[in-house]
Design a protein around this motif. Structure first.
Motif, short mmCIF file in Angstrom:
data_model
loop_
_atom_site.label_atom_id
_atom_site.label_comp_id
_atom_site.label_asym_id
_atom_site.label_seq_id
_atom_site.Cartn_x
_atom_site.Cartn_y
_atom_site.Cartn_z
N SER A 185 18.36 8.04 35.30
CA SER A 185 17.12 8.84 35.11
C SER A 185 16.85 8.71 33.78
CB SER A 185 17.34 10.17 35.82
OG SER A 185 16.31 11.22 35.54
N CYS A 186 15.60 8.59 33.28
CA CYS A 186 15.36 8.63 31.70
C CYS A 186 13.93 9.69 31.45
CB CYS A 186 14.94 7.24 31.24
SG CYS A 186 16.22 6.07 31.64
N VAL A 187 14.24 10.18 30.20
CA VAL A 187 13.03 10.80 30.03
C VAL A 187 12.73 10.50 28.41
CG1 VAL A 187 13.88 12.90 29.47
CG2 VAL A 187 11.37 12.83 29.69
N PHE A 188 11.59 10.04 27.87
CA PHE A 188 11.43 9.84 26.57
C PHE A 188 10.18 10.46 26.27
CE2 PHE A 188 10.91 6.56 23.06
CZ PHE A 188 11.48 7.53 21.98
N ALA A 189 10.15 11.58 25.18
CA ALA A 189 8.71 12.21 24.95
C ALA A 189 8.79 12.09 23.32
CB ALA A 189 8.99 13.80 25.64
N ALA A 190 7.46 11.93 22.81
CA ALA A 190 7.45 11.71 21.53
C ALA A 190 5.81 12.46 21.02
CB ALA A 190 7.16 10.42 21.34
N PHE A 280 10.86 16.13 16.10
CA PHE A 280 11.83 15.53 16.87
C PHE A 280 11.13 14.77 18.07
CE2 PHE A 280 12.23 19.83 18.23
CZ PHE A 280 11.89 19.65 19.64
N LYS A 281 11.61 13.87 18.65
CA LYS A 281 11.45 13.25 20.03
C LYS A 281 12.42 13.86 20.97
CE LYS A 281 9.34 9.13 17.95
NZ LYS A 281 9.14 7.76 17.87
N ILE A 282 12.23 14.00 22.13
CA ILE A 282 13.32 14.14 23.48
C ILE A 282 13.66 12.89 24.07
CG2 ILE A 282 13.27 15.53 25.57
CD1 ILE A 282 11.22 17.45 24.45
N ILE A 283 15.08 12.82 23.94
CA ILE A 283 15.70 11.68 24.48
C ILE A 283 16.47 12.11 25.76
CG2 ILE A 283 17.36 9.69 24.10
CD1 ILE A 283 14.92 9.90 22.36
N GLY A 284 16.36 11.80 26.91
CA GLY A 284 17.28 12.02 28.15
C GLY A 284 17.69 10.88 28.85
N ASN A 285 18.66 10.29 28.64
CA ASN A 285 19.20 9.06 29.76
C ASN A 285 20.43 9.75 30.47
OD1 ASN A 285 17.40 7.16 28.58
ND2 ASN A 285 18.69 6.93 26.92
N TRP A 286 20.38 9.70 31.68
CA TRP A 286 21.49 10.08 32.62
C TRP A 286 21.80 8.67 33.52
CZ3 TRP A 286 24.46 14.12 33.29
CH2 TRP A 286 24.14 15.72 32.68
N LEU A 287 23.16 8.16 33.32
CA LEU A 287 23.64 7.43 34.35
C LEU A 287 24.33 7.81 35.28
CD1 LEU A 287 22.59 5.95 31.48
CD2 LEU A 287 24.20 4.06 31.97
N PHE A 288 24.18 7.27 36.72
CA PHE A 288 25.16 7.55 37.79
C PHE A 288 25.70 6.49 38.39
CE2 PHE A 288 21.90 10.68 36.99
CZ PHE A 288 22.33 12.06 37.07
N TYR A 296 23.25 10.97 28.01
CA TYR A 296 22.97 10.90 26.36
C TYR A 296 21.78 11.38 26.33
CZ TYR A 296 22.86 8.14 22.01
OH TYR A 296 22.78 7.85 20.68
N ASN A 297 21.65 12.72 25.94
CA ASN A 297 20.67 13.49 25.95
C ASN A 297 20.27 14.33 24.73
OD1 ASN A 297 19.47 13.29 28.97
ND2 ASN A 297 21.61 13.58 29.07
N GLY A 298 19.33 14.41 23.96
CA GLY A 298 19.14 15.23 22.66
C GLY A 298 17.88 15.05 22.15
N LEU A 299 17.80 15.50 21.25
CA LEU A 299 16.65 15.80 20.27
C LEU A 299 16.94 14.76 19.09
CD1 LEU A 299 15.85 19.61 19.96
CD2 LEU A 299 15.01 17.79 21.89
N ALA A 300 15.71 13.92 18.95
CA ALA A 300 16.15 12.58 17.78
C ALA A 300 14.84 12.46 17.10
CB ALA A 300 16.63 11.46 18.40
N GLY A 301 15.20 12.24 15.58
CA GLY A 301 13.76 11.93 14.71
C GLY A 301 14.59 11.35 13.71
N SER A 302 13.88 11.75 12.39
CA SER A 302 14.55 11.17 11.25
C SER A 302 16.02 11.63 10.79
CB SER A 302 13.54 11.43 9.91
OG SER A 302 13.36 12.78 9.99
N ASP A 303 16.05 12.89 11.52
CA ASP A 303 17.61 13.31 11.52
C ASP A 303 17.65 14.09 12.81
OD1 ASP A 303 18.40 13.25 8.73
OD2 ASP A 303 16.54 14.36 8.17
N ASN A 304 18.74 14.18 13.23
CA ASN A 304 19.06 14.70 14.79
C ASN A 304 18.90 16.23 14.35
OD1 ASN A 304 19.59 12.51 16.20
ND2 ASN A 304 21.81 12.56 15.82
#
Length: 402
Positions: A185-190, A280-288, A296-304
Motif C-alpha cells: 500500500s503506497c501513498v505519495f502526495a506532493a 514537504f511531500k508525504i511518503i507512505g509505503n507499507w509492505l505486507f 517506510y512512511n514520513g515527510l520528505a523534501g529538501s530536508d526531512n
C-alpha cells in the motif's frame, strides 16, 4: 550496517581505478533542474569535471519546472567553462576532442528515448532523468540497448532509490525477512499544483509526441513505482486506475491505482499532485508479507521534516520517521530515517550522481534505478493512463518477460 548491493561494470579482476582520474561528463538538457541542481552538484565534486553542455535552445528551460533558475546558454557555458553544443549528435561527434566518459540527460520526457539511445549507442555511461520514457515501445528499446551493454552504466535519476532506507528495505525483502510479499500500500502526495496546473509548465502537464497522458503519474508517481519495483523485484501484470484531471490543464492530479503482479501480489497506490505546501511531500509505503510487515512512511523534501505539536514543520533531528519492520515472531526493527528524493542544491549531489561518476572512473557502483526499474515503471504508468480512459483494468505491455 547492512550490506550494499553493487553492480560491477567490469569483471572485478580488470577493475583498475586511476585515483587521480576525473570523470569527464556532459549534460544534455540545460533547463531549470540542470541549472539548479545537476550543474552545481557536479561542479562541487573533485572527482568529475563538466566538459560540455548541450541544449538546442539559446534560452533553455521554457516550459520546464523551474524556468526562473535559468540563464542563457552562453552565460551558462562561461560560468562552468564548458563547450556548447546544440544537439546530442553534434556532441557525440566531437568525442575525439571531448573524450567523454558519461552523459547526464535532462531533456523533456518525450525526448528521453532518442537522446538516451544515442548516448548508449555511443558507448558512454548514462544517467537520465526519470521517467525512462513516456512511451512503452521507446522504453523497451532503451531497456534492450542497456541490457546489450553490460559494461556501460544505464541509470535513472530516481534519487530516492539511492537512499539508505531503500537499501535496507531491499536487503530485508531479498532475505525474506517479511516472507513472501502479498500486498503493498503506497501513498505519495506532493504540493505541486503550480506545476501540474501552471500555464508556464507545459512539459509537465501537456501531452507531447506519443504520450497518452501527462501529469502526476509521469512527473511524480514514477518515483514511487521505481522505489517499489527496486525493493521488491515485482513485475506488474494488470492495472486498474481512476484518475481525476486538472480542470485547467487536463493533467492527472489525483490517481487511485490497483496493480496486480505476476506472482499475485497486489499494489494499492494513491497519488496526489496538489496539497498544502508546508515544505514537504508525504511518503507512505507499507509492505505486507507472510512473515511480517514493513513501513517506510514520513515527510520528505529538501530536508526531512516532522510535524511538531503546534502543527508546524521542523527539521528532522534523529527522532524522525524511520524504516520499521515487524515480524510474526514479535521482532520489531528500526532502520534508517525516511528519506526520499535528494533535493539538496548544494554539495556533491545524490547517490545517482555518485554512481555515474563511479562508473566513469571504473569503480563499483550501486544501481538504485536502472533499465529494469525504469521499464516496469513506464509500463505501469502507461497501463494507468489506458485504464483511466477505458474505465476497466488494462494489461501491462512491454515487461512481460521480466
Amino acid at each position: 550496517p547492512l550490506p550494499v548491493p553493487v553492480h560491477l561494470p567490469l569483471p572485478l579482476h580488470v577493475l583498475m581505478t586511476d585515483e587521480g582520474k576525473k570523470a569527464r561528463v556532459a549534460i544534455v538538457g540545460c533547463g531549470g533542474w540542470s541549472q539548479g541542481w545537476h550543474l552545481p552538484n557536479l561542479a562541487a565534486r573533485n572527482d568529475a569535471e563538466i566538459v560540455a553542455l548541450c541544449d538546442r535552445e539559446d534560452t533553455p528551460g521554457v516550459g520546464g519546472c523551474v524556468p526562473s533558475l535559468c540563464v542563457p546558454m552562453d552565460e551558462l557555458c562561461a560560468k562552468y567553462g564548458a563547450k556548447r553544443y546544440k544537439t546530442v549528435e553534434e556532441l557525440l561527434a566531437d568525442d575525439g576532442e571531448l573524450k567523454l566518459d558519461g552523459v547526464l540527460v535532462a531533456v523533456p520526457h518525450a525526448h528521453h528515448s532518442s537522446v538516451g539511445g544515442a548516448v548508449l549507442k555511443a558507448g558512454k555511461h548514462l544517467l537520465m532523468e526519470k521517467p525512462m520514457s513516456a512511451d512503452v515501445d521507446d522504453a523497451r528499446n532503451l531497456y534492450e540497448l542497456g541490457v546489450a551493454r553490460p559494461n556501460q552504466a544505464f541509470l535513472l535519476n530516481n534519487t530516492a532509490n539511492w537512499q539508505p532506507g531503500l537499501i535496507a528495505a531491499y536487503d530485508a525483502v531479498k532475505s525474506e525477512k517479511i516472507g513472501q510479499l502479498k500486498h503493498i500500500s503506497c501513498v505519495f502526495a506532493a504540493p505541486l499544483g503550480w506545476l501540474f496546473e501552471g500555464s508556464d509548465h507545459g512539459s509537465w502537464n501537456k501531452k507531447h509526441g506519443s504520450m497518452i497522458g501527462n501529469g502526476f503519474a509521469w512527473g511524480q508517481f514514477s518515483h514511487t513505482f521505481a522505489w517499489i519495483f527496486k525493493v521488491t523485484g515485482l513485475t506488474p501484470r494488470s492495472v486498474y486506475c481512476v484518475s481525476t484531471p486538472s480542470e485547467k490543464t487536463g493533467a492527472d492530479l489525483y490517481d487511485a491505482v490497483v496493480v496486480t503482479c505476476s506472482n499475485g501480489c497486489t499494489i494499492n497506490a494513491s497519488g496526489v499532485g496538489t496539497c498544502p505546501d508546508k515544505g514537504f511531500k508525504i511518503i507512505g509505503n507499507w509492505l505486507f508479507g507472510t512473515e511480517g510487515m514493513m513501513s517506510y512512511n514520513g515527510l520528505a523534501g529538501s530536508d526531512n521534516v516532522k510535524i511538531d505539536e503546534a502543527g508546524g514543520s521542523t527539521a528532522a533531528d534523529g527522532a524522525a520517521s524511520r524504516l520499521e519492520i515487524w515480524t510474526n515472531d514479535g521482532t520489531h526493527e528500526l532502520g534508517p530515517p525516511v528519506q526520499f528524493e535528494h533535493l539538496d542544491q548544494e554539495g556533491t549531489g545524490p547517490g545517482s550522481l555518485d554512481a555515474l561518476v563511479q562508473a566513469c572512473r571504473g569503480e563499483e557502483y550501486f544501481v538504485g534505478a536502472g533499465a529494469v526499474e525504469g521499464l516496469k515503471s513506464v509500463c505501469t504508468i502507461d497501463a494507468m493512463y489506458r485504464s483511466a480512459m477505458s474505465g476497466k483494468a488494462e494489461d501491462v505491455h512491454g515487461c512481460d518477460d521480466l
